[in-house]
Design a protein around this motif. Sequence first.
Motif, short mmCIF file in Angstrom:
data_model
loop_
_atom_site.label_atom_id
_atom_site.label_comp_id
_atom_site.label_asym_id
_atom_site.label_seq_id
_atom_site.Cartn_x
_atom_site.Cartn_y
_atom_site.Cartn_z
N MET A 223 1.09 1.45 15.24
CA MET A 223 1.60 0.47 14.34
C MET A 223 2.91 0.99 13.76
SD MET A 223 -0.08 -0.92 10.81
CE MET A 223 -1.58 -0.24 11.32
N SER A 224 3.91 0.18 13.79
CA SER A 224 5.21 0.63 13.32
C SER A 224 5.42 0.24 11.85
CB SER A 224 6.32 0.03 14.17
OG SER A 224 6.40 -1.35 13.96
N PHE A 225 6.28 0.99 11.22
CA PHE A 225 6.59 0.75 9.82
C PHE A 225 7.30 -0.58 9.64
CE2 PHE A 225 9.23 1.48 6.01
CZ PHE A 225 8.20 1.63 5.10
N THR A 226 8.13 -0.95 10.59
CA THR A 226 8.87 -2.21 10.47
C THR A 226 7.91 -3.41 10.57
OG1 THR A 226 9.39 -2.15 12.82
CG2 THR A 226 11.04 -1.29 11.31
N LYS A 227 6.89 -3.30 11.39
CA LYS A 227 5.91 -4.39 11.48
C LYS A 227 5.13 -4.51 10.17
CE LYS A 227 4.13 -6.35 15.00
NZ LYS A 227 3.53 -6.63 16.27
N LEU A 228 4.79 -3.38 9.57
CA LEU A 228 4.10 -3.40 8.29
C LEU A 228 4.98 -4.01 7.21
CD1 LEU A 228 1.60 -2.61 6.68
CD2 LEU A 228 2.66 -0.38 6.31
N LEU A 229 6.25 -3.68 7.21
CA LEU A 229 7.18 -4.29 6.26
C LEU A 229 7.31 -5.79 6.49
CD1 LEU A 229 10.14 -1.78 5.90
CD2 LEU A 229 8.48 -2.45 4.18
N GLY A 230 7.28 -6.20 7.74
CA GLY A 230 7.35 -7.63 8.05
C GLY A 230 6.14 -8.38 7.53
N VAL A 231 4.97 -7.78 7.63
CA VAL A 231 3.75 -8.41 7.10
C VAL A 231 3.84 -8.52 5.59
CG1 VAL A 231 1.27 -8.04 6.77
CG2 VAL A 231 2.26 -7.73 9.02
N ALA A 232 4.25 -7.43 4.94
CA ALA A 232 4.35 -7.43 3.49
C ALA A 232 5.41 -8.42 3.00
CB ALA A 232 4.66 -6.03 2.98
N TRP A 233 6.54 -8.47 3.67
CA TRP A 233 7.61 -9.38 3.27
C TRP A 233 7.18 -10.84 3.41
CZ3 TRP A 233 11.92 -9.47 0.61
CH2 TRP A 233 12.77 -10.54 0.75
N THR A 234 6.54 -11.17 4.50
CA THR A 234 6.08 -12.53 4.72
C THR A 234 5.04 -12.93 3.68
OG1 THR A 234 6.49 -12.27 7.08
CG2 THR A 234 5.07 -14.09 6.42
N ALA A 235 4.10 -12.05 3.40
CA ALA A 235 3.08 -12.34 2.39
C ALA A 235 3.73 -12.51 1.02
CB ALA A 235 2.05 -11.22 2.36
N TRP A 236 4.70 -11.69 0.70
CA TRP A 236 5.36 -11.80 -0.59
C TRP A 236 6.13 -13.11 -0.71
CZ3 TRP A 236 10.41 -12.16 -2.38
CH2 TRP A 236 10.55 -12.04 -3.75
N LYS A 237 6.84 -13.49 0.34
CA LYS A 237 7.62 -14.73 0.28
C LYS A 237 6.73 -15.95 0.07
CE LYS A 237 11.55 -15.32 0.89
NZ LYS A 237 12.59 -15.48 -0.09
N PHE A 238 5.59 -16.00 0.77
CA PHE A 238 4.68 -17.13 0.60
C PHE A 238 4.03 -17.12 -0.77
CE2 PHE A 238 4.37 -17.34 5.37
CZ PHE A 238 4.97 -18.59 5.47
#
Length: 56
Positions: free
Chosen positions: A1-16
């Motif tokens: 699992m890459s750090f950028t994918k984890l950041l993408g999950v967190a960013w998407t959840a935060w935006k919603f």
Amino acid sequence: MSFTKLLGVAWTAWKFAAKRLGPIGGLVVAAVAAVGYVYLGPRLAENHPALAKIIR
């Protein structure tokens, strides 16, 4: 699992969540989503490999 994918999950959840719950609520939801992604990823890979391929 890459750090950028984890950041993408967190960013998407935060935006919603920030639209509905405000910035602090969005931060809480993003943290829960990131932790859930980290801990549930290996469990899904063991029990449901097809689903794990889609999510990862």
